[in-house]
Design a protein around this motif. Structure first.
Motif, PDB file in Angstrom:
ATOM      1  N   GLU A  59      34.964  34.545  35.822  1.00 41.12           N
ATOM      2  CA  GLU A  59      34.825  34.255  37.251  1.00 41.12           C
ATOM      3  C   GLU A  59      36.201  34.204  37.912  1.00 41.12           C
ATOM      4  OE1 GLU A  59      32.250  34.127  40.136  1.00 41.12           O
ATOM      5  OE2 GLU A  59      31.415  33.478  38.209  1.00 41.12           O
ATOM      6  N   GLY A  60      36.393  34.988  38.975  1.00 35.91           N
ATOM      7  CA  GLY A  60      37.636  34.991  39.728  1.00 35.91           C
ATOM      8  C   GLY A  60      38.776  35.776  39.092  1.00 35.91           C
ATOM      9  N   LYS A  61      38.523  36.412  37.953  1.00 36.24           N
ATOM     10  CA  LYS A  61      39.559  37.196  37.276  1.00 36.24           C
ATOM     11  C   LYS A  61      39.334  38.683  37.524  1.00 36.24           C
ATOM     12  CE  LYS A  61      40.660  33.917  33.603  1.00 36.24           C
ATOM     13  NZ  LYS A  61      40.170  32.776  34.307  1.00 36.24           N
ATOM     14  N   ASN A  62      40.430  39.430  37.633  1.00 35.05           N
ATOM     15  CA  ASN A  62      40.298  40.874  37.823  1.00 35.05           C
ATOM     16  C   ASN A  62      40.028  41.564  36.484  1.00 35.05           C
ATOM     17  OD1 ASN A  62      42.781  41.331  36.476  1.00 35.05           O
ATOM     18  ND2 ASN A  62      43.937  41.286  38.378  1.00 35.05           N
ATOM     19  N   ARG A  63      39.788  42.856  36.541  1.00 29.59           N
ATOM     20  CA  ARG A  63      39.428  43.647  35.355  1.00 29.59           C
ATOM     21  C   ARG A  63      40.483  43.541  34.262  1.00 29.59           C
ATOM     22  NH1 ARG A  63      40.809  48.586  33.736  1.00 29.59           N
ATOM     23  NH2 ARG A  63      41.812  49.030  35.708  1.00 29.59           N
ATOM     24  N   VAL A  64      41.745  43.633  34.621  1.00 30.98           N
ATOM     25  CA  VAL A  64      42.825  43.594  33.630  1.00 30.98           C
ATOM     26  C   VAL A  64      42.874  42.230  32.941  1.00 30.98           C
ATOM     27  CG1 VAL A  64      45.326  43.733  33.312  1.00 30.98           C
ATOM     28  CG2 VAL A  64      44.170  45.386  34.784  1.00 30.98           C
ATOM     29  N   ALA A  65      42.749  41.155  33.704  1.00 30.92           N
ATOM     30  CA  ALA A  65      42.764  39.813  33.120  1.00 30.92           C
ATOM     31  C   ALA A  65      41.586  39.617  32.170  1.00 30.92           C
ATOM     32  CB  ALA A  65      42.743  38.760  34.221  1.00 30.92           C
ATOM     33  N   ARG A  66      40.433  40.150  32.532  1.00 32.60           N
ATOM     34  CA  ARG A  66      39.254  40.049  31.668  1.00 32.60           C
ATOM     35  C   ARG A  66      39.474  40.814  30.364  1.00 32.60           C
ATOM     36  NH1 ARG A  66      34.365  40.777  36.119  1.00 32.60           N
ATOM     37  NH2 ARG A  66      34.999  39.014  37.401  1.00 32.60           N
ATOM     38  N   ARG A  90      32.049  41.199  32.697  1.00 33.11           N
ATOM     39  CA  ARG A  90      31.574  40.742  34.000  1.00 33.11           C
ATOM     40  C   ARG A  90      31.401  39.235  34.006  1.00 33.11           C
ATOM     41  NH1 ARG A  90      26.309  42.229  34.844  1.00 33.11           N
ATOM     42  NH2 ARG A  90      25.964  42.738  32.672  1.00 33.11           N
ATOM     43  N   GLU A  94      27.407  39.189  38.658  1.00 29.49           N
ATOM     44  CA  GLU A  94      27.974  40.468  39.074  1.00 29.49           C
ATOM     45  C   GLU A  94      27.084  41.590  38.551  1.00 29.49           C
ATOM     46  OE1 GLU A  94      32.722  39.366  39.084  1.00 29.49           O
ATOM     47  OE2 GLU A  94      31.925  40.547  37.434  1.00 29.49           O
ATOM     48  N   VAL A  98      30.458  46.622  38.210  1.00 32.30           N
ATOM     49  CA  VAL A  98      31.757  45.965  38.448  1.00 32.30           C
ATOM     50  C   VAL A  98      32.634  46.126  37.216  1.00 32.30           C
ATOM     51  CG1 VAL A  98      32.913  43.769  38.894  1.00 32.30           C
ATOM     52  CG2 VAL A  98      30.798  44.333  40.061  1.00 32.30           C
TER      53      VAL A  98
END
Length: 98
Positions: A59-66, A90, A94, A98
């Motif tokens: 939650e609240g993290k972008n694709r790279v952080a995930r 995801r 979402e 995404v």
């Protein structure tokens, strides 16, 4: 939570991601048969994977952080046992696009 992991490497992936990310949904898909004979195929039948993971941690993290979180959980496996890993990460709620 669902998981379709089979085989020892797939099971390790599922265990590590479950421990690190407490997912609400997890699928570990063995793509190795599609890469048989290609570079990185070690003959084990468990070298190429896709993980589809839904976790509140994303939650609240972008694709790279995930993706970094997934890679951190699997770091030693990525060195010795996993040649290729596709990640679909995801947060709950979402859509799959995404």
């Amino acid at each position: 939570m669902n998981s379709i992991a089979t085989g020892p490497v797939a099971e390790k992936i599922a265990q590590r991601l479950t421990q690190a990310l407490t997912p609400t949904s997890l699928a570990v898909i063995n793509d190795s048969a599609q890469h048989r004979g290609h570079m990185g195929d070690d003959g084990s039948g468990e070298s190429h994977f896709t993980v589809e993971v839904v976790s509140p941690i994303f939650e609240g993290k972008n694709r790279v952080a995930r993706q970094r979180l997934v890679n951190q959980a699997l770091a030693d496996l990525l060195v010795d046992e996993i040649h290729a890993l596709a990640i679909r990460a995801r947060a709950p709620g979402e859509n799959a696009g995404v």
